[in-house]
Design a protein around this motif. Sequence first.
Motif, mmCIF file in Angstrom:
data_model
loop_
_atom_site.group_PDB
_atom_site.id
_atom_site.type_symbol
_atom_site.label_atom_id
_atom_site.label_comp_id
_atom_site.label_asym_id
_atom_site.label_seq_id
_atom_site.Cartn_x
_atom_site.Cartn_y
_atom_site.Cartn_z
ATOM 1 N N ARG A 186 -6.034 7.872 -0.346
ATOM 2 C CA ARG A 186 -6.999 6.782 -0.583
ATOM 3 C C ARG A 186 -7.358 6.701 -2.070
ATOM 4 O O ARG A 186 -7.439 5.614 -2.644
ATOM 5 N N GLU A 187 -7.556 7.858 -2.682
ATOM 6 C CA GLU A 187 -7.879 7.880 -4.120
ATOM 7 C C GLU A 187 -6.730 7.303 -4.949
ATOM 8 O O GLU A 187 -6.967 6.579 -5.926
ATOM 9 N N ILE A 188 -5.492 7.628 -4.571
ATOM 10 C CA ILE A 188 -4.321 7.085 -5.275
ATOM 11 C C ILE A 188 -4.305 5.565 -5.153
ATOM 12 O O ILE A 188 -4.095 4.852 -6.143
ATOM 13 N N LYS A 189 -4.526 5.074 -3.946
ATOM 14 C CA LYS A 189 -4.556 3.617 -3.719
ATOM 15 C C LYS A 189 -5.606 2.958 -4.608
ATOM 16 O O LYS A 189 -5.338 1.950 -5.283
ATOM 17 N N GLU A 190 -6.808 3.528 -4.616
ATOM 18 C CA GLU A 190 -7.898 2.933 -5.404
ATOM 19 C C GLU A 190 -7.588 2.977 -6.896
ATOM 20 O O GLU A 190 -7.873 2.024 -7.636
ATOM 21 N N ALA A 191 -6.972 4.071 -7.344
ATOM 22 C CA ALA A 191 -6.591 4.186 -8.764
ATOM 23 C C ALA A 191 -5.544 3.140 -9.133
ATOM 24 O O ALA A 191 -5.609 2.535 -10.215
ATOM 25 N N PHE A 199 -4.103 -3.433 -2.787
ATOM 26 C CA PHE A 199 -3.034 -2.938 -1.921
ATOM 27 C C PHE A 199 -3.699 -2.573 -0.594
ATOM 28 O O PHE A 199 -4.309 -1.506 -0.476
ATOM 29 N N PRO A 200 -3.643 -3.460 0.395
ATOM 30 C CA PRO A 200 -4.549 -3.343 1.545
ATOM 31 C C PRO A 200 -4.282 -2.186 2.510
ATOM 32 O O PRO A 200 -5.171 -1.800 3.248
ATOM 33 N N HIS A 201 -3.058 -1.611 2.492
ATOM 34 C CA HIS A 201 -2.735 -0.677 3.589
ATOM 35 C C HIS A 201 -2.592 0.785 3.182
ATOM 36 O O HIS A 201 -2.022 1.112 2.149
ATOM 37 N N GLY A 234 0.815 -1.212 0.000
ATOM 38 C CA GLY A 234 0.000 0.000 0.000
ATOM 39 C C GLY A 234 0.844 1.256 0.000
ATOM 40 O O GLY A 234 1.950 1.284 -0.545
ATOM 41 N N PHE A 235 0.327 2.296 0.694
ATOM 42 C CA PHE A 235 0.880 3.640 0.557
ATOM 43 C C PHE A 235 0.910 4.368 1.906
ATOM 44 O O PHE A 235 0.134 4.065 2.802
ATOM 45 N N GLU A 267 -11.178 7.988 9.445
ATOM 46 C CA GLU A 267 -12.426 8.282 8.719
ATOM 47 C C GLU A 267 -12.205 8.254 7.204
ATOM 48 O O GLU A 267 -13.133 7.985 6.441
ATOM 49 N N GLU A 268 -10.960 8.521 6.779
ATOM 50 C CA GLU A 268 -10.644 8.528 5.347
ATOM 51 C C GLU A 268 -10.004 7.222 4.863
ATOM 52 O O GLU A 268 -9.540 7.146 3.731
ATOM 53 N N GLY A 269 -9.934 6.211 5.751
ATOM 54 C CA GLY A 269 -9.500 4.898 5.268
ATOM 55 C C GLY A 269 -8.178 4.370 5.780
ATOM 56 O O GLY A 269 -7.716 3.320 5.318
#
Length: 228
Positions: A180-185, A194-196, A158-159, A210-212
């Motif tokens: 979070r948006e970068i991870k999802e993209a 990428f779980p983390h 993850g990131f 709250e944002e993941g």
Amino acid sequence: MGIKENIEAIKERISNAARRAGRDPEEITLLAASKTRAPQEIREAFNCGIKVFGENRVQEAREKIPALSDLPIEWHMIGHLQTNKVKYAVKMFTLIHSVDSENLIEELEKRAKKEEKIQEVLIEVKLSPEETKHGCKEDEVPFLVEKILEKENLKLLGFMTIPPYVENREEVRPYFAKLREIKEAMERKFGRRFPHLSMGMTHDFEVAIEEGATIVRIGTAIFGPRNY
């Protein structure tokens, strides 16, 4: 309040933040940031249920980790990692949060291969304008993801990011949402999970949850002000 009471209070705050976001508190790892902390303080926190500790400096970790080798601690590298320290880092850390360059990826792969280890890593992304912050630029992320995925001895989980410090915690929410948006993209682009998300510290961890966030890095709220 002592370390035990501090940890209980933080766990409660983590649970409340997770519930506000409709998340399971069990998804969130409380990492104790143990920079400048003495082995006995770490031992006390471990005895209060903390199993994951993060160090910022390889040299400090090299002095500290052997003193706690009787405990089944999971050690993470959460500070900036120089390529000349990688050979030590790969021996000590389960997860390295601060991968931010191709050179570092190449060195980690070489050393992990030598140790016959699969080294777990996060990519650190610099979303803050502050000069003092480390991390790759947002537009470099896909390249670095691809580089890590090509490696046999590295595993991308993850990131990570560190937002600017501001008094009003709500002002850092966009930084956490962005990561979070970068991870999802990247999950969509590369067709894997990428779980983390390692984000949030003492001052802003509830907003991060709250944002993941899945890993929050807490030092001062556990141990009190740093000892320099």
